[in-house]
Design an enzyme around this catalytic site. Structure first.
Site, PDB file in Angstrom:
ATOM      1  N   CYS A 272      -4.735   2.399  -3.702  1.00  0.00           N
ATOM      2  CA  CYS A 272      -3.486   3.001  -3.269  1.00  0.00           C
ATOM      3  C   CYS A 272      -2.261   2.047  -3.317  1.00  0.00           C
ATOM      4  CB  CYS A 272      -3.887   3.149  -1.677  1.00  0.00           C
ATOM      5  SG  CYS A 272      -5.093   4.462  -1.305  1.00  0.00           S
TER       6      CYS A 272
ATOM      7  N   HIS B 188       0.810  -1.266   0.084  1.00  0.00           N
ATOM      8  CA  HIS B 188       0.221  -0.002   0.161  1.00  0.00           C
ATOM      9  C   HIS B 188       0.838   1.239   0.083  1.00  0.00           C
ATOM     10  CE1 HIS B 188      -2.902   2.837   1.824  1.00  0.00           C
ATOM     11  NE2 HIS B 188      -3.678   1.959   1.423  1.00  0.00           N
TER      12      HIS B 188
ATOM     13  N   GLN C 276      -4.540  -5.481   7.022  1.00  0.00           N
ATOM     14  CA  GLN C 276      -5.637  -6.587   6.620  1.00  0.00           C
ATOM     15  C   GLN C 276      -5.491  -7.685   7.299  1.00  0.00           C
ATOM     16  OE1 GLN C 276      -7.888  -5.801   4.491  1.00  0.00           O
ATOM     17  NE2 GLN C 276      -7.115  -3.859   3.597  1.00  0.00           N
TER      18      GLN C 276
ATOM     19  N   ASP D  25       3.086  -4.735   7.801  1.00  0.00           N
ATOM     20  CA  ASP D  25       1.860  -3.857   7.621  1.00  0.00           C
ATOM     21  C   ASP D  25       0.838  -5.038   7.958  1.00  0.00           C
ATOM     22  OD1 ASP D  25      -0.546  -2.981   6.730  1.00  0.00           O
ATOM     23  OD2 ASP D  25       0.436  -1.836   5.178  1.00  0.00           O
TER      24      ASP D  25
ATOM     25  N   LYS E 135     -10.212  -0.986  10.365  1.00  0.00           N
ATOM     26  CA  LYS E 135     -10.605  -2.160   9.516  1.00  0.00           C
ATOM     27  C   LYS E 135     -10.852  -3.410  10.464  1.00  0.00           C
ATOM     28  CE  LYS E 135      -7.514  -0.476   6.251  1.00  0.00           C
ATOM     29  NZ  LYS E 135      -7.871  -0.258   4.897  1.00  0.00           N
TER      30      LYS E 135
END
Ligand SMILES: Cc1ncc(COP(=O)(O)O)c(C=O)c1O
Lengths: 155, 411
Positions: free
Chosen positions: B369, B127, B208, B205, B231
């Protein structure tokens, strides 16, 4: 509540047709001004070439990479601006942008009614603020070309 | 894993008030949870309840309201520490979102610990929030930026990854744990093993990944792990950076201000202990209280049930979508989560998304993104459907039927 899932009120036949088979979707070999338009939010890109004819817009060609609405809008734009001078073209753009944002042109000069009618199939985008830019991007590129600016981004 | 025995999606749906909304006269089919998830009643109630009954600034007042609010807010830190199996609650730093967490790392670890000439490794499916902060670091601090290529299946090229580490110059690897475009889950344990072999630290990261599976930072053996509250069914405005305490302690502060100091004079200030050293200014108090409720909600369901539900949905979706002519699913990783990107022949992703919207189906379209990944895939944009705890098989069916309609319209 009425189901408004109808595709056709946004994607009218005119849009599908011009989106799929643009009549003016090619680069001009002989031109006077050109500019690119770029919508960084969604990646749509367009370049417009203009041949001037005694101060009015003669031939126009474009190359567009984007959705059906942006391609159709570029193609319909070409038809609407041929034979107009730059000031006239800008006035038409303002009226068109108003229509794309609100669904109709509220303060339109009478002489713009005919060309706007031709562009009216694109007015459905007013429901989708993020997609109004798809319809206006080719116009931004055209106006930039007429102003001698190389690149434009949709607002 | 026992499949969906304790999982009743229709009961879950009742926990999310927004799901009873209609769009254009139809039930809302919300397939955009990867962008931001909907909020359960528990989160809404916790935040409203705090504002109505128990609110003041935290860490400052000596009065009852401030003490109680501080307790409620700090309970979020405990919940996060338990969720991630951190060794110590002081390893949990709150930020405003994962973008804030990564920027904190790029500033504090990047400028404070990495030395000019060292390198940072990212991957070809990041991202923008895990690309741009490192570019800024590269340009201001002479840090090299290296990118692990991805295979045509949309997986990390692990051989190339090891090659990038071999010269020993890499100080930090910062890689996604799950792609927000391809759904690919990256082999985190292996990434850590390889990176540590060459002396590099690893940050994930997890924006998700943490939504779809249990993240145990001790089992992963990574050094930093970042994610974003909204999220994971929590509110916007709060993100997390977990880091090993000994590393966080070595790092200089990122932002200066109140709450992050031990003492201040005009000549010199000293910093508070971690994590407060990294938490300048009044924090996202209500959001912390909301995030605590979100974590409790997720823990109540349990990651096993959650992962099984999403695996079943993803399998169903891949099966349904692969029967649609002219539709290409982007990314075929072996290990994947409930995020599916696709492209339709002859129809631009924005047109597909708009026409799905006209049927009450919300998907995302665009470059997500992740422009460098799009260039690698040779695409301008994709449409993306993503699933949450409340997504049903019927909604996946609605997507498939909706796409069939779009296809026949554009043909
Ligand atoms: C993989 C990944 N990383 C980072 C982000 C950025 O999250 P935020 O905007 O909350 O900082 C997102 C979501 O947009 C994401 O999917």
């Amino acid at each position: 509540m009425k189901q408004t899932d109808d595709f056709a009120d946004l994607y009218q036949e005119v849009i599908l047709d011009h989106g799929r088979h643009p009549r003016h979707g090619k680069r001009l070999e002989a031109f006077d001004v050109t500019a690119k338009g770029d919508n960084p939010m969604c990646g749509d890109r367009v370049q417009v070439w203009v041949k001037l004819d005694n101060g009015t817009i003669g031939a126009v060609g474009f190359e567009a990479r984007g959705c059906a609405i942006s391609v159709a809008s570029a193609d319909l734009m070409v038809e609407a601006v041929q034979g107009r001078d730059p000031a006239d073209t800008k006035a038409l753009f303002e009226a068109f942008r108003d229509m794309a944002r609100t669904g109709s042109c509220r303060h339109c000069a009478a002489e713009l009614e005919a060309p706007l009618e031709r562009l009216a199939p694109l007015s459905g985008v007013h429901e989708y603020p993020s997609r109004v830019k798809c319809a206006t991007l080719p116009w931004h590129a055209l106006i930039a070309a007429l102003d001698g600016v190389k690149e434009a981004t949709s607002e | 894993m026992s499949i969906t025995t304790s999982f009743d999606v229709n009961r879950i749906r009742q926990d999310f008030p927004i799901l009873s909304q209609t769009i254009r006269g139809r039930p809302m089919v919300f397939l955009d949870s990867a962008a931001s998830a909907q909020k359960p009643r528990a989160v809404i109630d916790a935040m409203v309840g705090a504002m109505e009954t128990q609110y003041a600034n935290v860490h400052r007042g000596l009065h009852w309201m401030s003490e109680r609010t501080t307790e409620a807010y700090e309970a979020c830190r405990d919940a996060v520490a338990t969720l991630m199996n951190a060794r110590d609650r002081s390893e949990i730093v709150f930020t405003n979102n994962i973008t804030g967490s990564i920027n904190l790392m790029a500033h504090s670890y990047g400028r404070g610990i990495l030395k000019p000439g060292q390198a940072v490794v990212i991957s070809g499916m990041e991202h923008h929030s895990n690309i741009v902060p490192w570019q800024l670091l590269r340009d201001s601090h002479a840090i090299e930026l290296r990118v692990v290529p991805i295979t045509n299946y949309g997986e990390l090229d692990m051989e190339a990854f090891e090659d990038l580490l071999r010269d020993g110059k890499v100080g930090l690897v910062s890689i996604t744990h799950m792609s927000n475009v391809l759904g690919t889950v990256t082999p985190a344990e292996r990434i850590v093993r390889v990176a540590h072999k060459y002396g590099a630290k690893v940050m994930f990261d997890g924006a998700q990944a943490i939504v779809h599976r249990k993240v145990d930072v001790q089992a992963l053996d990574c050094d930093f792990y970042a994610w974003t509250g909204h999220k994971l069914y929590g509110p916007t405005g709060i993100g997390v950076l977990w880091g090993r305490k000994e590393l966080l302690e070595q790092m200089p502060p990122f932002m200066g201000g109140g709450d992050m100091i031990s003492s201040v004079t005009y000549e010199k200030s000293t910093w508070a202990q971690v994590p407060h050293k990294f938490e300048a200014g009044t924090p996202a108090i209500l959001e912390g209280i909301g995030l605590k409720a979100a974590i409790d909600y997720v823990q109540g369901i349990g990651y096993d049930a959650l992962a099984a539900h999403e695996a079943a949905l993803t399998e169903h979706a891949l099966a349904r979508l692969s029967t649609i002519k002219g539709l290409t699913i982007i990314g075929q990783a072996q290990d994947r989560g409930g995020v599916i990107s696709f492209a339709m022949d002859g129809a631009h992703a924005h047109d597909v998304a708009t026409l799905l919207d006209r049927q009450g189906i919300a998907v995302r379209a665009g470059h997500h993104c992740a422009e460098p990944l799009m260039q690698r895939l040779n695409l301008d944009s994709t449409a993306r459907a993503s699933f949450g705890v409340y997504t049903t098989h019927e909604e996946v069916d609605a997507l498939a039927t909706g796409l069939e309609r779009v296809r026949s319209f554009f043909k």
